[in-house]
Design a protein around this motif. Structure first.
Motif, PDB file in Angstrom:
ATOM      1  N   VAL A 215     -13.157 -36.680  19.922  1.00 22.13           N
ATOM      2  CA  VAL A 215     -12.115 -37.670  19.690  1.00 22.13           C
ATOM      3  C   VAL A 215     -11.306 -37.186  18.492  1.00 22.13           C
ATOM      4  CG1 VAL A 215     -11.567 -40.081  19.198  1.00 22.13           C
ATOM      5  CG2 VAL A 215     -13.608 -39.511  20.549  1.00 22.13           C
ATOM      6  N   LEU A 216      -9.997 -36.987  18.709  1.00 26.61           N
ATOM      7  CA  LEU A 216      -9.133 -36.365  17.713  1.00 26.61           C
ATOM      8  C   LEU A 216      -7.865 -37.188  17.520  1.00 26.61           C
ATOM      9  CD1 LEU A 216      -9.347 -32.831  19.346  1.00 26.61           C
ATOM     10  CD2 LEU A 216     -10.624 -33.548  17.329  1.00 26.61           C
ATOM     11  N   SER A 217      -7.180 -36.928  16.420  1.00 22.87           N
ATOM     12  CA  SER A 217      -5.911 -37.616  16.179  1.00 22.87           C
ATOM     13  C   SER A 217      -4.818 -37.100  17.106  1.00 22.87           C
ATOM     14  CB  SER A 217      -5.493 -37.451  14.719  1.00 22.87           C
ATOM     15  OG  SER A 217      -5.321 -36.076  14.398  1.00 22.87           O
ATOM     16  N   ASN A 218      -4.845 -35.814  17.432  1.00 19.52           N
ATOM     17  CA  ASN A 218      -3.898 -35.179  18.356  1.00 19.52           C
ATOM     18  C   ASN A 218      -4.425 -33.789  18.670  1.00 19.52           C
ATOM     19  OD1 ASN A 218      -2.810 -33.385  16.187  1.00 19.52           O
ATOM     20  ND2 ASN A 218      -1.920 -35.294  15.409  1.00 19.52           N
ATOM     21  N   LEU A 219      -3.629 -32.947  19.258  1.00 17.62           N
ATOM     22  CA  LEU A 219      -4.076 -31.599  19.623  1.00 17.62           C
ATOM     23  C   LEU A 219      -3.912 -30.601  18.488  1.00 17.62           C
ATOM     24  CD1 LEU A 219      -2.652 -31.439  23.255  1.00 17.62           C
ATOM     25  CD2 LEU A 219      -5.030 -31.829  22.569  1.00 17.62           C
ATOM     26  N   GLY A 220      -3.146 -30.964  17.476  1.00 18.48           N
ATOM     27  CA  GLY A 220      -3.007 -30.108  16.296  1.00 18.48           C
ATOM     28  C   GLY A 220      -1.965 -29.020  16.428  1.00 18.48           C
ATOM     29  N   GLU A 221      -1.323 -28.743  15.309  1.00 17.28           N
ATOM     30  CA  GLU A 221      -0.398 -27.622  15.176  1.00 17.28           C
ATOM     31  C   GLU A 221      -0.846 -26.787  13.976  1.00 17.28           C
ATOM     32  OE1 GLU A 221       1.705 -26.791  17.282  1.00 17.28           O
ATOM     33  OE2 GLU A 221       2.823 -28.478  18.131  1.00 17.28           O
ATOM     34  N   PRO A 222      -0.488 -25.490  13.928  1.00 17.54           N
ATOM     35  CA  PRO A 222      -0.927 -24.639  12.815  1.00 17.54           C
ATOM     36  C   PRO A 222      -0.603 -25.213  11.434  1.00 17.54           C
ATOM     37  CG  PRO A 222      -0.008 -23.288  14.554  1.00 17.54           C
ATOM     38  CD  PRO A 222       0.235 -24.719  14.958  1.00 17.54           C
ATOM     39  N   ASN A 223       0.525 -25.863  11.307  1.00 20.39           N
ATOM     40  CA  ASN A 223       0.909 -26.422  10.005  1.00 20.39           C
ATOM     41  C   ASN A 223       0.557 -27.901   9.869  1.00 20.39           C
ATOM     42  OD1 ASN A 223       2.743 -27.305  11.875  1.00 20.39           O
ATOM     43  ND2 ASN A 223       4.536 -27.127  10.543  1.00 20.39           N
ATOM     44  N   ALA A 224      -0.085 -28.459  10.910  1.00 17.59           N
ATOM     45  CA  ALA A 224      -0.461 -29.870  10.893  1.00 17.59           C
ATOM     46  C   ALA A 224      -1.713 -30.063  11.746  1.00 17.59           C
ATOM     47  CB  ALA A 224       0.688 -30.741  11.413  1.00 17.59           C
ATOM     48  N   PRO A 225      -2.879 -29.666  11.234  1.00 18.96           N
ATOM     49  CA  PRO A 225      -4.110 -29.736  12.021  1.00 18.96           C
ATOM     50  C   PRO A 225      -4.483 -31.159  12.398  1.00 18.96           C
ATOM     51  CG  PRO A 225      -4.594 -29.270   9.716  1.00 18.96           C
ATOM     52  CD  PRO A 225      -3.114 -29.142   9.870  1.00 18.96           C
ATOM     53  N   ALA A 226      -5.173 -31.282  13.528  1.00 21.70           N
ATOM     54  CA  ALA A 226      -5.644 -32.579  13.989  1.00 21.70           C
ATOM     55  C   ALA A 226      -6.828 -33.034  13.150  1.00 21.70           C
ATOM     56  CB  ALA A 226      -6.055 -32.487  15.458  1.00 21.70           C
ATOM     57  N   LEU A 227      -6.978 -34.334  13.033  1.00 20.52           N
ATOM     58  CA  LEU A 227      -8.149 -34.908  12.389  1.00 20.52           C
ATOM     59  C   LEU A 227      -9.235 -35.104  13.435  1.00 20.52           C
ATOM     60  CD1 LEU A 227      -6.484 -37.680  10.170  1.00 20.52           C
ATOM     61  CD2 LEU A 227      -7.216 -35.386   9.473  1.00 20.52           C
ATOM     62  N   SER A 228     -10.443 -34.699  13.131  1.00 21.44           N
ATOM     63  CA  SER A 228     -11.578 -34.905  14.028  1.00 21.44           C
ATOM     64  C   SER A 228     -12.217 -36.251  13.709  1.00 21.44           C
ATOM     65  CB  SER A 228     -12.600 -33.781  13.867  1.00 21.44           C
ATOM     66  OG  SER A 228     -12.077 -32.552  14.311  1.00 21.44           O
ATOM     67  N   LEU A 229     -12.259 -37.136  14.677  1.00 15.04           N
ATOM     68  CA  LEU A 229     -12.777 -38.483  14.472  1.00 15.04           C
ATOM     69  C   LEU A 229     -14.198 -38.636  14.978  1.00 15.04           C
ATOM     70  CD1 LEU A 229      -9.550 -40.373  15.625  1.00 15.04           C
ATOM     71  CD2 LEU A 229     -10.178 -39.642  13.313  1.00 15.04           C
ATOM     72  N   HIS A 230     -14.566 -37.830  15.971  1.00 15.74           N
ATOM     73  CA  HIS A 230     -15.922 -37.901  16.525  1.00 15.74           C
ATOM     74  C   HIS A 230     -16.144 -36.707  17.444  1.00 15.74           C
ATOM     75  CE1 HIS A 230     -19.655 -39.776  17.856  1.00 15.74           C
ATOM     76  NE2 HIS A 230     -19.313 -39.489  19.094  1.00 15.74           N
ATOM     77  N   GLY A 231     -17.388 -36.228  17.489  1.00 19.83           N
ATOM     78  CA  GLY A 231     -17.749 -35.188  18.445  1.00 19.83           C
ATOM     79  C   GLY A 231     -17.349 -33.793  18.018  1.00 19.83           C
ATOM     80  N   ALA A 232     -17.151 -32.930  18.998  1.00 26.49           N
ATOM     81  CA  ALA A 232     -16.851 -31.523  18.741  1.00 26.49           C
ATOM     82  C   ALA A 232     -15.587 -31.380  17.898  1.00 26.49           C
ATOM     83  CB  ALA A 232     -16.689 -30.775  20.066  1.00 26.49           C
ATOM     84  N   ARG A 233     -15.611 -30.400  17.000  1.00 33.77           N
ATOM     85  CA  ARG A 233     -14.487 -30.203  16.081  1.00 33.77           C
ATOM     86  C   ARG A 233     -13.825 -28.850  16.355  1.00 33.77           C
ATOM     87  NH1 ARG A 233     -14.690 -33.259  11.190  1.00 33.77           N
ATOM     88  NH2 ARG A 233     -16.371 -34.821  11.263  1.00 33.77           N
TER      89      ARG A 233
END
Length: 257
Positions: A215-233
């Motif tokens: 569970v993540l905040s989004n898919l992430g970009e190189p200059n704006a990484p996603a936040l990991s909320l639960h599970g695999a990071r």
């Protein structure tokens, strides 16, 4: 890169773009105004209505909860269909201006380059999906299949749309990953035996995502990484094909055990 992953399934509303609050909701309200109905769905009410997937189903749910007197009208089904047609038209006008969520275009490009099939599996209508994808010149050609509202009768959380899409593409669930943003979508993907990542959206951040691989905040970009909320990071907060491969490999090891 050589990739064991064969298919990437993307939900639409809330996953590809934050379409619900500023897109679909607005389109419904424009449809109501066009048809001279004194209905208005504010942001809070629309959040409640999202418990039901599918536009026509959502309209009927609204009538059951807030306008039950209209359910006795013999023309209710015709009215719902007319509103839905108008909503689809209005959403198609709005959609091209709604930005894609972080990391979406990057991941689709990576999948396309690696020969991984990309499908959209949604309860939204196909014209609206196509309208939103049109904002990028190359994105429509990178989508192998749009499995939309019109494809199946039973909507999410039933797995039908995923089962239909897998069959159309000739893929096995064990070789694919789904990305969803809601509990309803997660339940559909899990019922289809798909490893599933959730990227929470405006309306879904507080929902139950038990069973999601990550569970993540989004898919992430190189200059704006996603936040990991639960599970695999994902490494460096970036969901890429390597991360999706790790998910499939881990699921395979668990299946053997």
């Amino acid at each position: 890169m050589k990739c064991g992953l064969r298919g990437l399934f993307l939900d639409f509303d809330g996953t590809i773009a934050e379409t619900e609050r500023i897109g679909q909701r607005v389109a419904y309200n424009r449809a109501f105004a066009e048809l001279r109905l004194d209905w208005f769905w504010d942001e809070a009410l629309y959040g409640e209505l999202l418990a039901v997937a599918g536009g026509k189903e959502r309209l009927r749910f609204y009538l059951e909860r807030h306008r039950p007197e209209l359910l006795d009208d013999a023309d209710t089904s015709a009215l719902i269909a007319e509103i839905h047609r108008a909503k689809i038209r209005h959403f198609a006008e709005i959609a091209p201006a709604i930005p894609l969520r972080p990391g979406l275009l990057r991941l689709v490009r990576e999948a396309n380059a690696a020969g991984v099939m990309v499908a959209i599996a949604t309860t939204a209508s196909k014209p609206g999906v196509e309208a939103l994808l049109s904002q990028d010149l190359h994105l429509p050609a990178m989508i192998n299949l749009i499995a939309a509202n019109e494809a199946v009768e039973r909507k999410k959380p039933e797995p039908d749309i995923y089962v239909w899409a897998l069959a159309r593409l000739g893929l096995e669930a064990a070789d694919c990953v789904a990305i969803e943003d809601s509990n309803v979508g997660l339940r559909a993907a899990l019922a289809a035996q798909l490893q599933t990542i959730v990227t929470v959206s405006d309306y879904t951040a507080r929902e139950d995502f038990a069973g999601a691989t990550a569970v993540l905040s989004n898919l992430g970009e190189p200059n704006a990484p996603a936040l990991s909320l639960h599970g695999a990071r994902p490494e460096a907060g970036i969901v890429d094909l390597a991360f999706l491969e790790e998910i499939l490999n881990a699921a395979g090891r668990q299946a053997v055990v």
